[in-house]
Design an enzyme around this catalytic site. Structure first.
Site, PDB file in Angstrom:
ATOM      1  N   ASP A 254     155.665  70.823  69.012  1.00 18.30           N
ATOM      2  CA  ASP A 254     154.664  70.822  70.078  1.00 18.30           C
ATOM      3  C   ASP A 254     153.892  69.502  70.092  1.00 18.30           C
ATOM      4  O   ASP A 254     153.768  68.870  71.140  1.00 18.30           O
ATOM      5  CB  ASP A 254     153.722  72.012  69.949  1.00 18.30           C
ATOM      6  CG  ASP A 254     152.740  72.094  71.099  1.00 18.30           C
ATOM      7  OD1 ASP A 254     153.124  72.577  72.174  1.00 18.30           O
ATOM      8  OD2 ASP A 254     151.582  71.656  70.922  1.00 18.30           O
TER       9      ASP A 254
ATOM     10  N   ILE B  48     143.500  73.673  75.692  1.00 16.13           N
ATOM     11  CA  ILE B  48     143.897  72.420  76.327  1.00 16.13           C
ATOM     12  C   ILE B  48     143.212  72.259  77.683  1.00 16.13           C
ATOM     13  O   ILE B  48     142.865  71.140  78.093  1.00 16.13           O
ATOM     14  CB  ILE B  48     145.434  72.324  76.471  1.00 16.13           C
ATOM     15  CG1 ILE B  48     145.859  70.908  76.854  1.00 16.13           C
ATOM     16  CG2 ILE B  48     145.952  73.332  77.486  1.00 16.13           C
ATOM     17  CD1 ILE B  48     145.566  69.862  75.807  1.00 16.13           C
TER      18      ILE B  48
ATOM     19  N   LYS C 236     153.066  69.890  78.870  1.00 12.91           N
ATOM     20  CA  LYS C 236     154.224  69.631  78.019  1.00 12.91           C
ATOM     21  C   LYS C 236     154.339  70.696  76.931  1.00 12.91           C
ATOM     22  O   LYS C 236     153.314  71.247  76.497  1.00 12.91           O
ATOM     23  CB  LYS C 236     154.137  68.225  77.426  1.00 12.91           C
ATOM     24  CG  LYS C 236     152.921  68.007  76.504  1.00 12.91           C
ATOM     25  CD  LYS C 236     153.192  68.487  75.097  1.00 12.91           C
ATOM     26  CE  LYS C 236     151.947  68.549  74.276  1.00 12.91           C
ATOM     27  NZ  LYS C 236     152.158  69.259  72.980  1.00 12.91           N
TER      28      LYS C 236
END
Length: 308
Positions: free
Chosen positions: A168, A14, A90
């Site tokens: 997720d 990410i 997140k």
């Protein structure tokens, strides 16, 4: 305004796909260092631990926590105790109580804490929220499906309890829904499909409703062949609104109103900079609460073992 010196905790997929490009183009932040025991970025000082990074760079004003979910609480707490502002990828924590504790600590320390629901910064989300504000909602359908082998290759942590499995990505859909729908909604029923060799679901079917009984259904699935499906459809008294491609495309009754380039993370970092300079925090727990409710009350259906 002077750049805000920032460090990245975690240098995984990410970070390379989203955080690093956003920081490279940012006019608000200067990336100073990273902390990851097994990965480094070229031309950026890297450290094996967050503590080592913070000790070596007292000028750091902020850190972005981009590690697996079960690590975020302890890492965010270390940063806040040292007076650094924190962006949390997140979901912001493995449990609601972890995040609540961080909120209290950030307030005591006078630091910014930002729960970074990146999907809310998709191009069509703000316009969808405004369009729905004055409409009567009749029904909402959320369809969020992707291939876990493509989007989380080799990431075993996602099958652990704090990894959340299909929640997720599914929590991204819930972050959009809680942003665009004009009334709060509540879980009524949930079913989870859990592979026999995993501790987190590979698929979920959720039913919600608001105070007026409006049906809101969500289907999440990690077994979707590419391309992924990331869509939210809202039936209203003035037509059908569709947010497609994760919020990049907005349609009303099939007519395209917006089809824009995905720029979630630049928007995310612009918001983080604004919060730091204003001395505020932004921690919305609504998406995480919905996941917690689903995990607490769901019927669990066994499935075949997951094989990477």
């Amino acid at each position: 305004m002077q750049d805000i010196e920032i460090g990245l905790v975690g240098v995984g997929k990410i970070v390379r796909d989203q955080h690093l490009p956003a920081l490279v183009e940012s006019h608000n932040f200067q990336l100073v260092a990273t902390a990851d025991p097994s990965s480094r970025l070229e031309d950026v000082p890297g450290y094996d631990s967050q503590i080592a990074m913070l000790e070596a760079h007292p000028e750091l004003k902020a850190v972005a926590i981009c590690t697996p979910t079960h690590l975020r609480y302890s890492q965010a707490r270390i940063a806040l105790e040292q007076g650094r502002s924190v962006l949390l990828e997140k979901p912001p924590g493995a449990t609601l109580s972890e995040v609540a504790d961080l909120v209290e600590l950030a307030e005591r320390q006078g630091c910014t804490l930002f729960a970074a629901w990146h999907s809310r910064f998709a191009p069509g989300v703000a316009q969808a929220r405004e369009w729905l504000r004055e409409r009567r909602i009749k029904r909402v359908e959320i369809d969020w499906r992707e291939d876990v082998r493509v989007w989380h290759p080799g990431q075993a942590w996602i099958w652990e309890p704090a990894g959340m499995g299909v929640f997720d990505p599914g929590i991204n859909a819930l972050s959009i829904a809680t942003e665009i729908l004009p009334r709060a909604f509540f879980l009524r029923d949930a079913r989870l499909w859990v592979p026999s060799n995993c501790q987190a679901p590979i698929a979920a079917a959720l039913t919600f409703s608001d105070m007026e009984g409006t049906p809101i259904v969500a289907d999440f699935d990690f077994r979707q062949p590419s391309p992924p499906i990331w869509s939210i459809h809202v039936e209203t008294d003035a037509g059908r609104l569709s947010l497609l491609q994760g919020g990049r495309r907005l349609e009303i009754d099939g007519r395209c109103l917006l089809d824009a380039e995905e720029r979630e993370y630049p928007g995310l970092y612009a918001r983080f900079a604004e919060l730091i300079r204003e001395g505020h925090s932004d921690v919305d727990l609504a998406p995480l609460r919905h996941v917690a409710d689903a995990c607490l009350s769901a019927w669990r259906e066994p499935t075949e073992p997951f094989i990477e």
